[in-house]
Design an enzyme around this catalytic site. Sequence first.
Site, PDB file in Angstrom:
ATOM      1  N   SER A   1       0.808  -1.220   0.000  1.00  0.00           N
ATOM      2  CA  SER A   1       0.000   0.000   0.000  1.00  0.00           C
ATOM      3  C   SER A   1       0.836   1.262   0.000  1.00  0.00           C
ATOM      4  O   SER A   1       0.340   2.343  -0.312  1.00  0.00           O
ATOM      5  CB  SER A   1      -0.913   0.008   1.228  1.00  0.00           C
ATOM      6  OG  SER A   1      -0.146   0.133   2.412  1.00  0.00           O
TER       7      SER A   1
ATOM      8  N   GLY B   1       2.569   1.872   2.884  1.00  0.00           N
ATOM      9  CA  GLY B   1       2.720   2.078   4.311  1.00  0.00           C
ATOM     10  C   GLY B   1       3.773   1.168   4.906  1.00  0.00           C
ATOM     11  O   GLY B   1       4.310   0.268   4.249  1.00  0.00           O
ATOM     12  N   VAL B   2       4.041   1.374   6.187  1.00  0.00           N
ATOM     13  CA  VAL B   2       5.101   0.621   6.853  1.00  0.00           C
ATOM     14  C   VAL B   2       4.720  -0.843   7.046  1.00  0.00           C
ATOM     15  O   VAL B   2       5.573  -1.740   6.932  1.00  0.00           O
ATOM     16  CB  VAL B   2       5.465   1.281   8.204  1.00  0.00           C
ATOM     17  CG1 VAL B   2       4.280   1.307   9.151  1.00  0.00           C
ATOM     18  CG2 VAL B   2       6.657   0.589   8.858  1.00  0.00           C
TER      19      VAL B   2
ATOM     20  N   SER C   1       2.744  -2.986   5.253  1.00  0.00           N
ATOM     21  CA  SER C   1       2.863  -3.840   4.065  1.00  0.00           C
ATOM     22  C   SER C   1       4.307  -3.961   3.606  1.00  0.00           C
ATOM     23  O   SER C   1       4.714  -4.991   3.057  1.00  0.00           O
ATOM     24  CB  SER C   1       1.978  -3.309   2.929  1.00  0.00           C
ATOM     25  OG  SER C   1       2.352  -1.993   2.558  1.00  0.00           O
TER      26      SER C   1
ATOM     27  N   CYS D   1     -13.859  -3.435   0.831  1.00  0.00           N
ATOM     28  CA  CYS D   1     -12.617  -3.456   0.056  1.00  0.00           C
ATOM     29  C   CYS D   1     -11.886  -4.778   0.251  1.00  0.00           C
ATOM     30  O   CYS D   1     -11.373  -5.371  -0.707  1.00  0.00           O
ATOM     31  CB  CYS D   1     -11.729  -2.277   0.473  1.00  0.00           C
ATOM     32  SG  CYS D   1     -10.213  -2.124  -0.491  1.00  0.00           S
TER      33      CYS D   1
ATOM     34  N   GLY E   1      -0.159  -6.554   4.994  1.00  0.00           N
ATOM     35  CA  GLY E   1       0.332  -6.102   6.282  1.00  0.00           C
ATOM     36  C   GLY E   1      -0.723  -6.079   7.370  1.00  0.00           C
ATOM     37  O   GLY E   1      -0.564  -5.388   8.385  1.00  0.00           O
TER      38      GLY E   1
ATOM     39  N   CYS F   1     -10.568   6.103   2.632  1.00  0.00           N
ATOM     40  CA  CYS F   1      -9.502   6.456   1.693  1.00  0.00           C
ATOM     41  C   CYS F   1      -9.987   7.295   0.519  1.00  0.00           C
ATOM     42  O   CYS F   1      -9.240   8.127   0.009  1.00  0.00           O
ATOM     43  CB  CYS F   1      -8.791   5.199   1.196  1.00  0.00           C
ATOM     44  SG  CYS F   1      -9.799   4.125   0.145  1.00  0.00           S
TER      45      CYS F   1
END
Length: 365
Positions: free
Chosen positions: A8, A10-11, A13, A101, A125, A198
Site C-alpha cells: 500500500s 505504508g510501513v 505492508s 474493500c 500487512g 480512503c
Amino acid sequence: MRILAAMSGGVDSAVAAARAVEAGHDVVGVHLALSRAGGTLRTGSRGCCTIEDALDARRAADLLGIPFYVWDFSERFRDDVIDDFISEYRAGRTPNPCMRCNEKIKFAALLERAIELGFDAVCTGHYATLIDGENGLELHRAADDAKDQSYVLGVLTAEQLAHTYFPLGTTPSKALVRAEAAQRGLSVAQKPDSHDICFIPDGDTRGWLAEKVGSETGDIVDRSGAVVGSHEGAHGYTVGQRRGLKLGVPAADGKPRFVLEIRPVTNTVVVGPKEALAVSEIAGGRFSWAGAPPQEQTFECEVQIRAHAEPVAAVAHVTVDGVRVEPAHPLDGVATGQTAVLYVATRVLGQFTIDRTVSAVPVGV
C-alpha cells in the site's frame, strides 16, 4: 511459495513483504491504483492509495530487490466499494467500506488475478494470524490487541484464507514493526498510519455524500412520531449521533437526544433518549464463515460490531433467514449496514451484515 505482496505504501505492508522475502519466498510486489484522479496526493495522515503511496511502495520494493507493478483496480473499486457505499447510505444504512474493500478487492479481485498468474498466496500487512485447526485453517486475532485487524478480515472465506499470508500477526506491537522498518532502511518507517475513508481524504463524509446523493430537507421526529426539528439530508446522520441535531423542540425531561434510526423512504431521522440506543438483538441475512462453519445451529460466542469495539458475550442462532444474535447485555448505537463479526475466544467464526435490530427499550418507556 510464490507470493504476491500487496504494498500500500505504508510501513506494515513494506515490512510484511520484507519478511516474506527473508523467509525465502519468491515475492513480487504490487500496488493497487484505486483512483484515476492522477493528481491525488496524501493529506497529512488521511487516506491511502495515492501517488505518494505508490512511490513509497516502489521505493520499498526496490530496496527489497523484488519486481514491482502497479495494477489499475480503479473501476472495480468504484463499482464494488464506492458505489456500494453510496447506495447503502441512500438506503439509510451505515456501511464499512474497509470490509467491502477486503471482501471485493484485496481478497477477491486481487487474489483471483494472483492465482491466475500462478501465485500461491497474497501477502498483506494486516494484523491477524492463521492457525491450522482440527477442521482446517482458522483466522485468529493478532498478538497485539491494539492493532488487531481480524474484524475487517471477517469477510474472508475458507478458500481465501488458504491463499493468504499475514507475516505481522504474531508481532507484539506496531512499535516493533516501525523499529524493524528503520533497521531495514525502509523510508516509510515513521510514515503516519492512514485513517478515515480512503476515497474521502479530507474526512468530510457528510459533504462528500451531499455531492453524491444530494440534499433534501426532511423531518426529525421523536419515537412517538412528533416533529421536533428538520434536517437537510438524512444521509448526513448516523445512529448514536448527538451533536449537530439543532432540534427546535426540547425533550420533556431536558436530556439530550440521539439519532436512533434513519428512514430513507420517508426521509426522516428518528431521535430519542440515550437509553433507546440499547439493542437487545441483531440479525442479518448476508453472512459468511471464515473457515469451517459452526457445527451447531445455536452456539455461544462473542460479537463485535465495530473495528475497535469491545467484544460482547452472546448466543448466536443460524436460521434459514441468516444469523440472529442475542448479546448478554444490550449493544449500544447499532446501525443497520454495520458488520457483526462472531468470535470464539480469539478465533473469527464469521460475519454478517446487520439488517434488523430489536430495541431493548420499547417505545413509550
